[in-house]
Design an enzyme around this catalytic site. Structure first.
Site, short mmCIF file in Angstrom:
data_model
loop_
_atom_site.label_atom_id
_atom_site.label_comp_id
_atom_site.label_asym_id
_atom_site.label_seq_id
_atom_site.Cartn_x
_atom_site.Cartn_y
_atom_site.Cartn_z
N LEU A 138 0.82 -1.21 0.00
CA LEU A 138 0.00 0.00 0.00
C LEU A 138 0.86 1.26 0.00
CD1 LEU A 138 -3.10 1.02 0.54
CD2 LEU A 138 -2.18 1.49 2.80
N VAL A 141 2.60 1.89 -3.38
CA VAL A 141 1.73 2.43 -4.43
C VAL A 141 1.30 3.86 -4.12
CG1 VAL A 141 -0.52 2.15 -5.56
CG2 VAL A 141 0.91 0.15 -5.11
N GLU A 142 1.02 4.15 -2.85
CA GLU A 142 0.50 5.47 -2.48
C GLU A 142 1.56 6.58 -2.52
OE1 GLU A 142 -2.44 6.55 -1.95
OE2 GLU A 142 -3.61 4.71 -1.86
N SER A 143 2.74 6.31 -2.00
CA SER A 143 3.72 7.41 -1.85
C SER A 143 5.13 7.05 -2.29
CB SER A 143 3.78 7.83 -0.37
OG SER A 143 4.25 6.74 0.42
N TYR A 231 -6.51 0.06 -9.37
CA TYR A 231 -5.70 0.29 -8.16
C TYR A 231 -5.59 -0.98 -7.32
CZ TYR A 231 -4.56 2.03 -3.47
OH TYR A 231 -3.99 2.22 -2.23
#
Length: 246
Positions: A138, A141-143, A231
């Site tokens: 997570l 992918v997010e940051s 996503y």
């Protein structure tokens, strides 16, 4: 002639004596002995009990005991003996600590991030009840593991939290605090855990709500459309876990 007979009788005597000696050795039990320490002059006790002699000599005591004597030992003596296979709390704690460090360094190498950041993500995941592998996926992918990442929509930090969403869990949290790795991971992974529970274990739907927001996902569902946008597939590609630890 007489000499020959005398020689034969003498040989027979020697053979008979040898047979008797051998039989005596075989039949007689070999009783091992041990040397008992001298009695203590102050207590009159030896290591095995009361002194057997007071002359200062070392008395010899047999080690042999009847086999049935083993069955007659008191339970107190048996239970008092230390168990070599007993569990040691400190040893178990040490092994768990080493196992934790091993997993942290494994994630550090796998995702090519510093061990300190890997430790923060791992510990935040286990505290929130999220499987560490999902947490690392997570955050990547997010940051891309950048603690101070800010999106065009205003999402903040490692888990890309919106300030309003974060305040549902910690009402007094500030924007600057959400850029702190520990605060961001703590709230973000708690939010993910809550979504997985709300969706009754449907990990992909929970991830879509995390990414798109509950309003957008619900709107797609109410219109009979799939809320998937790719996503959830990126995060879970090759992942076989449930997302949560319990």
């Amino acid at each position: 002639m007489h000499r020959r007979h005398a020689k034969r009788r003498l040989t027979n005597v020697f053979v008979a004596a040898a047979v008797v000696f051998t039989a005596a050795v075989i039949v007689t039990p070999d009783v091992p002995t041990r040397v008992v320490a001298p009695a203590n002059p102050f207590t009159g006790m030896t290591a095995a009990g009361p002194a057997a002699a007071t002359s200062g000599s070392l008395p010899i005591q047999p080690l042999w005991r009847p086999a049935a004597a083993v069955l007659k030992r008191s339970k107190a003596v048996i239970t008092a003996l230390p168990l070599p296979f007993g569990h040691d709390a400190k040893e178990r704690e040490r092994r768990e600590s080493l196992s934790r460090l091993h997993r942290i360094y494994t994630y550090s190498a796998k995702y090519r991030i510093k061990p300190d950041l890997a430790r923060r993500i791992y510990d935040a995941a286990t505290t929130a009840g999220i499987e560490p592998e999902l947490a690392f996926r997570l955050v990547r992918v997010e940051s891309v593991f950048y603690p101070r990442a800010v999106s065009s929509a205003g999402a903040l930090g490692l888990t890309q939290l919106m300030l309003g969403t974060a305040r549902e869990f910690e009402p007094n949290v500030t924007r600057e605090q959400l850029l702190d790795p520990d605060v961001n991971l703590r709230i973000g992974l708690r939010y993910l855990r809550a979504l997985i529970r709300e969706q009754k274990g449907d990990l992909k739907l929970a991830l879509l709500i995390y990414n798109r927001g509950p309003v957008a996902v619900q709107k797609s569902l109410s219109m009979g459309m799939s809320p998937a946008n790719g996503y959830e597939s990126i995060v879970t590609k090759g992942y076989r876990g449930r997302g949560i630890l319990d």
